[in-house]
Motif scaffolding. Structure first.
Motif, PDB file in Angstrom:
ATOM      1  N   PHE A  85     -64.243  45.310  31.021  1.00 34.56           N
ATOM      2  CA  PHE A  85     -65.267  44.331  31.390  1.00 34.56           C
ATOM      3  C   PHE A  85     -65.576  43.396  30.225  1.00 34.56           C
ATOM      4  O   PHE A  85     -65.786  42.196  30.408  1.00 34.56           O
ATOM      5  N   PHE A  86     -65.620  43.948  29.014  1.00 28.73           N
ATOM      6  CA  PHE A  86     -65.905  43.127  27.837  1.00 28.73           C
ATOM      7  C   PHE A  86     -64.815  42.086  27.633  1.00 28.73           C
ATOM      8  O   PHE A  86     -65.099  40.916  27.331  1.00 28.73           O
ATOM      9  N   THR A  87     -63.555  42.497  27.812  1.00 24.68           N
ATOM     10  CA  THR A  87     -62.439  41.560  27.634  1.00 24.68           C
ATOM     11  C   THR A  87     -62.489  40.442  28.665  1.00 24.68           C
ATOM     12  O   THR A  87     -62.365  39.259  28.334  1.00 24.68           O
ATOM     13  N   VAL A  88     -62.693  40.818  29.929  1.00 27.13           N
ATOM     14  CA  VAL A  88     -62.767  39.818  30.994  1.00 27.13           C
ATOM     15  C   VAL A  88     -63.978  38.899  30.785  1.00 27.13           C
ATOM     16  O   VAL A  88     -63.883  37.669  30.933  1.00 27.13           O
ATOM     17  N   GLY A  89     -65.113  39.485  30.424  1.00 27.46           N
ATOM     18  CA  GLY A  89     -66.317  38.687  30.191  1.00 27.46           C
ATOM     19  C   GLY A  89     -66.158  37.722  29.038  1.00 27.46           C
ATOM     20  O   GLY A  89     -66.622  36.572  29.095  1.00 27.46           O
TER      21      GLY A  89
END
Length: 411
Positions: A261-265
């Motif tokens: 999620f952090f990477t996509v965000g």
């Protein structure tokens, strides 16, 4: 048969139909009330902040300050005869209180400094009298702290529903039923989120309850626009979670999902995050740390004698020339000198060392979260050298890593 009859009476009530409350439950409720009074004491009343209830400033301050002697009387009623546990942490905090008293004797504003030093002494005394409850298996003090954090956040959410325009003054969420500045609201929301997350990662909290709690607390934190609390929350949860990484499949799975999620965000919402972090400030404001750097440089440049360098100018309201210091380390240096800074360092090093040697498990993870959170927040928030929410949370961390046998705890 008498034991069976006693259990039956306890469950069904006495002959008059009244519910029988066991002595253990009464003691537990009083301990929880003591902790609640300590939280009320550090929930400083800010008369200048927007608020709805017509509470005069003097009355609000009196309520907050009177809660501390009330907590002392109540804890003496439940801890009778007075019993305490030996603790390096309590010794260090008591040493900090003694040093603050020494520094306050020669303070320019003698009455205010001595009052704050006496308050810190009283605060430490109540914490010491609560040490018999440190070793309970149910982590009573930590769960009580989380419960009262939600009471505070509940009042903030109620204020938003009643008067959203007042609660979101300057686009930052604050408490308006009891005037709480956005930075403190952000602190309470971040700690509640972190404790809930680590409890769930440890398997001590149901998923649905944890999810609802996080979904309520995180928007509150974001609406306060408190960057320090957000960074400290992430750092604390990461460190606390890593301490459980090898023993909990739930932690490994959650970290993998969180990293995704952090990477996509970061790829899709980078501009939104940057705007939120900037909080409408330009590059010059950010470089000056929202005016903090000017105050910090003034503190370091202020003339002082050798005594004042070592012991400070006495406990203050954590301001310098009318401006907030907003740094535990500069605030401690100004108030109680290099000796006070050294005691603060010793306090944090002791907790980190005690957590390191604690067996892997929920207590260690929760303690690490609290200590890491307070360390990160200490650079732009003050409170480790005075009666404050930070001192309460570090005391919780000390109780979680206490080496005493849990079977010896007060029931």
């Amino acid at each position: 048969m008498s034991a069976i009859a006693s259990i039956g009476a306890r469950l069904a009530g006495d002959a008059g139909g009244r519910r029988v409350v066991s002595p253990e439950r009464r003691r537990r409720r009083r301990v929880q009330a003591v902790w609640g009074l300590l939280i009320l004491n550090v929930l400083t009343f800010f008369p200048g902040a927007p608020h709805l209830l017509p509470i005069p400033g003097m009355v609000g301050k009196l309520i907050a300050q009177a809660s501390l002697p009330a907590a002392l009387l109540l804890v003496l009623s439940v801890n009778r005869p007075a019993r305490i546990r030996p603790s390096v942490w309590i010794f260090l905090v008591a040493l900090l209180a003694a040093e603050s008293l020494l520094a306050s004797i020669g303070a320019e504003f003698l009455f205010g400094a001595l009052f704050r030093a006496a308050r810190l002494f009283l605060f430490v005394a109540v914490l010491w009298l609560l040490t018999p409850w440190w070793t309970r298996r149910d982590m009573l003090l930590l769960r009580t702290h989380l419960m009262f954090l939600w009471i505070v956040l509940g009042s903030v959410l109620l204020g938003v529903l009643v008067a959203p325009g007042v609660a979101l003054t300057d686009d930052r969420l604050g408490g308006i039923l009891w005037p709480i500045p956005p930075t403190q609201v952000g602190h309470y929301a971040a700690v509640a989120t972190g404790l809930t997350t680590v409890l769930w990662l440890s398997g001590l909290l149901r998923r649905n309850l944890a999810l609802i709690s996080v979904l309520l607390a995180v928007p509150v934190l974001l609406l306060t626009h408190t960057r320090t609390a957000l960074v400290a929350l992430v750092a604390g949860v990461v460190v606390g979670g890593l301490s459980l990484f090898m023993s909990r499949a739930r932690v490994r799975k959650s970290f993998a999902i969180g990293l995704a999620f952090f990477t996509v965000g970061a790829l899709t919402l980078g501009s939104v995050v940057t705007t939120w972090l900037a909080r409408g400030q330009d590059t010059e404001d950010l470089a000056a740390l929202t005016g903090r750097r000017m105050v910090w440089e003034s503190i370091l440049a202020a003339p002082r004698s050798t005594f004042e360098t070592l012991f400070g100018f006495g406990l203050s309201n954590k301001s310098f020339n009318g401006l907030p210091i907003d740094s535990n380390w500069l605030g401690t240096y100004y108030d109680i000198g290099l000796v006070g800074v050294a005691i603060n360092v010793a306090m944090l090093l002791f907790l980190l060392t005690a957590a390191w040697f604690r067996p892997q498990g929920p207590r260690r993870a929760l303690a690490l979260f609290l200590v890491v959170y307070c360390v990160v927040a200490s650079f732009t928030e003050s409170g480790l050298s005075d009666a404050s929410p930070y001192l309460l949370e570090l005391t919780l961390a000390a109780s979680l890593v206490y080496s005493g046998n849990s079977r010896e705890g007060v029931r």
